[in-house]
Design an enzyme around this catalytic site. Structure first.
Site, short mmCIF file in Angstrom:
data_model
loop_
_atom_site.label_atom_id
_atom_site.label_comp_id
_atom_site.label_asym_id
_atom_site.label_seq_id
_atom_site.Cartn_x
_atom_site.Cartn_y
_atom_site.Cartn_z
N LYS A 185 84.58 -5.04 83.30
CA LYS A 185 83.54 -5.80 82.58
C LYS A 185 82.14 -5.32 82.97
CE LYS A 185 83.02 -10.43 83.71
NZ LYS A 185 81.63 -10.89 83.89
N ARG A 237 71.71 -21.69 85.13
CA ARG A 237 71.69 -20.63 86.16
C ARG A 237 70.28 -20.06 86.35
NH1 ARG A 237 76.71 -16.81 85.31
NH2 ARG A 237 75.99 -16.08 87.34
N GLN A 272 72.65 -7.63 89.38
CA GLN A 272 72.03 -7.95 88.09
C GLN A 272 70.52 -7.80 88.18
OE1 GLN A 272 73.58 -11.82 87.06
NE2 GLN A 272 75.58 -10.98 86.50
N ASP A 315 82.55 -11.61 93.55
CA ASP A 315 83.41 -12.22 92.53
C ASP A 315 84.83 -12.47 93.04
OD1 ASP A 315 81.32 -12.26 90.78
OD2 ASP A 315 81.86 -10.38 89.80
N LYS A 362 76.98 -19.57 90.36
CA LYS A 362 77.77 -18.79 89.39
C LYS A 362 78.07 -19.69 88.18
CE LYS A 362 77.75 -14.99 91.72
NZ LYS A 362 77.00 -13.84 91.18
N ARG A 418 81.01 -22.55 92.69
CA ARG A 418 82.38 -22.14 93.04
C ARG A 418 82.81 -22.61 94.43
NH1 ARG A 418 82.20 -16.12 90.35
NH2 ARG A 418 82.67 -16.85 88.25
N ARG A 461 86.91 -17.70 87.11
CA ARG A 461 87.48 -17.25 88.40
C ARG A 461 88.09 -18.42 89.18
NH1 ARG A 461 86.10 -11.96 87.89
NH2 ARG A 461 83.97 -11.56 87.25
C1 S3P Z 1 77.51 -8.63 88.22
C2 S3P Z 1 76.93 -8.90 89.43
C3 S3P Z 1 77.26 -10.08 90.22
C4 S3P Z 1 78.58 -10.69 89.78
C5 S3P Z 1 78.70 -10.81 88.30
C6 S3P Z 1 78.57 -9.47 87.64
C7 S3P Z 1 77.05 -7.45 87.49
O1 S3P Z 1 76.24 -11.04 90.04
O2 S3P Z 1 78.76 -11.95 90.37
O3 S3P Z 1 79.96 -11.36 87.95
O4 S3P Z 1 77.70 -7.06 86.51
O5 S3P Z 1 76.01 -6.90 87.88
P1 S3P Z 1 74.90 -11.00 90.96
O6 S3P Z 1 74.29 -9.69 90.76
O7 S3P Z 1 74.04 -12.11 90.45
O8 S3P Z 1 75.39 -11.25 92.35
#
Ligand code: S3P
Length: 441
Positions: A21, A121, A173, A320, A347, A351, A394
């Site tokens: 993903k 969020r 992210q 995750d 999240k 969680r 999850r």
């Molecule tokens: C992700 C980064 C993670 C992860 C999310 C997907 C990504 O989040 O928990 O499911 O694709 O960059 P964070 O960057 O906020 O930790």
């Protein structure tokens, strides 16, 4: 929709998981702004990735889903068009945060909307650096905090200013949003990560010929001087975060053997395998391909697990997988400590709360502390209960695996949310534990 899980005796078989993903989001976003056509093969089945496709379509990028994958006709760095409709990110945090980075550098305004859970969020983490770069971003606020929530209206600016930014939280992210915006800046943009996080954006930027320099924890992106030539084909490995549920089930159920083929082995995603090995799990890793995104085969056999400490430094690399590692910790002998897992509170749901509530109802001994740690007293027999997914994919999948390890029949309520990342989770699970063990309806 609820799932009912009966205690399983063993798990046997081999699986391939749908495409990663996190990689698919980035592959779609970056091929959209490259010049030429990219085939992303296979394309993710996750609902979240569908959101990224819809956002990019609304920005004028032709995208066609074929039998093999997704075909993206890139419009070039400067070819996105102003949206006429809101850009609906659904429940996808990656879609909204990365799109925010992309929109920051466009000469128009876009409005990123979100479904209920995503509206809860935090977005300040991307709004802050992108505003420093010159974008104007408005979001929803609440009287009680200085946090910013979706929907976000992003008024882009071109060029943005290159900045040097040290995010307060380790987040792939946030890093990715700033790097994407950095493509539209008037000079280099640097992100100094407080701890390493998944590096898919960096790998893809490099595959597209963008100059990206890493010095320790500092990453600097240089705005490209010419068009990004599309990579004609991006082969995406299976999602290791989806594999983790099956790996923990196989490691914990006596007499099990599971082979997972063609799964992503990027070291910024496989820290959970190292933790499970430290707990005594028998996991064999065979790397087949080190190109672009490493991939290979994982073979898991059951073993008696024992407790460990997962340090705060490790957490961003397995963020995750914490929920399913908590299930492993419940069946392990002795104590397991998870340090620095406070990010789990923001999240799709909290969680720490959802996992502690569900597993306690099943007889496990675990406590989450306000300082962001979680302590599990392992080895207590799990028993059946009716538990809630809290709308979180999850949590739903982790509690379903706990249901396989518990005496009696466990009901997990509200499991339609698994579509967010792995819509065929229950079919895959039934294929390795037996169809009489897994019922959904
Ligand atoms: C992700 C980064 C993670 C992860 C999310 C997907 C990504 O989040 O928990 O499911 O694709 O960059 P964070 O960057 O906020 O930790």
């Amino acid at each position: 929709m609820d799932a009912t899980l009966t205690r399983a005796t063993t798990l046997q078989g081999s699986l391939r998981l749908p495409a990663d993903k996190a990689i698919c989001h980035r592959a779609a976003l970056l091929s959209a702004i490259s010049d030429g056509t990219t085939r992303i093969i296979p394309w993710s089945t996750a609902e979240d990735c569908r959101r990224t496709v819809e956002v990019l379509r609304e920005l004028g990028v032709p995208m066609v889903e074929t039998r093999e994958g997704l075909e993206v006709a890139g419009v070039g760095l400067h070819g996105l068009r102003a949206p006429t409709e809101p850009l609906d990110c659904g429940e996808s945090g990656t879609t909204i945060r990365l799109s925010c980075g992309l929109l920051a550098g466009q000469p128009f305004t876009g409005r990123l909307t979100a479904a209920a859970s995503l509206c809860q969020r935090p977005m300040r983490r991307v709004v802050e650096p992108l505003s420093q770069m010159g974008a104007t971003i408005e979001g929803a606020s609440r009287a009680s905090s200085s946090e910013v929530y979706p929907p976000l209206t992003v008024q882009g600016r071109r060029p943005l200013h290159g900045i040097s930014y040290a995010p307060p939280v380790a987040s792939a992210q946030v890093k990715s949003a700033v790097l994407l915006a950095g493509l539209y800046a008037d000079g280099p943009t640097t992100v100094s990560e407080p701890a390493p996080t998944r590096d898919h954006t960096e790998r893809l930027l490099q595959a597209l010929g963008v100059q990206l320099v890493r010095e320790g924890s500092r990453l600097t992106v240089h705005p490209p001087r010419r068009a990004l030539a599309a990579v004609p084909q991006l082969a995406v490995p299976g999602d290791p975060s989806s594999a983790a549920f099956f790996i923990v089930a196989a490691a914990s159920l006596p007499g099990s053997r599971l082979v997972i083929r063609d799964v992503g082995l990027n070291p910024t995603r496989t820290a959970f395998v190292e933790v499970l090995r430290r707990m005594g799990a028998a996991i064999d890793v065979e790397a087949h391909d080190q190109a672009w995104e490493p991939r290979g085969t994982l073979t898991v056999e059951s073993a008696q697990l024992h407790g460990t400490t997962v340090t705060a430094k490790e957490v961003p690399l397995l963020i995750d997988e914490v929920p399913i590692l908590v299930v492993a910790a419940c069946v392990a002998e002795g104590q397991t400590r998870f340090e620095g897992v406070g990010e789990l509170r923001v999240k799709e749901t909290d969680r720490l709360h959802s996992m502690v509530t569900g597993l306690k109802a099943m007889g496990a001994g675990l406590v989450a502390s306000p300082d962001g740690s979680l302590v599990v007293q392992g080895g207590r027999p799990l028993h059946h209960a009716t538990v809630e997914s809290f709308g979180d994919h999850r949590t739903a999948m982790s509690l379903a695996v706990a249901g396989l390890l518990a005496e009696g029949q466990t009901r997990v309520r509200g499991v339609e949310c698994v579509a967010k990342s792995l819509g065929n989770f229950f079919e895959l699970l039934a294929s390795v534990v037996g169809s009489s063990i897994v019922k959904v309806g």
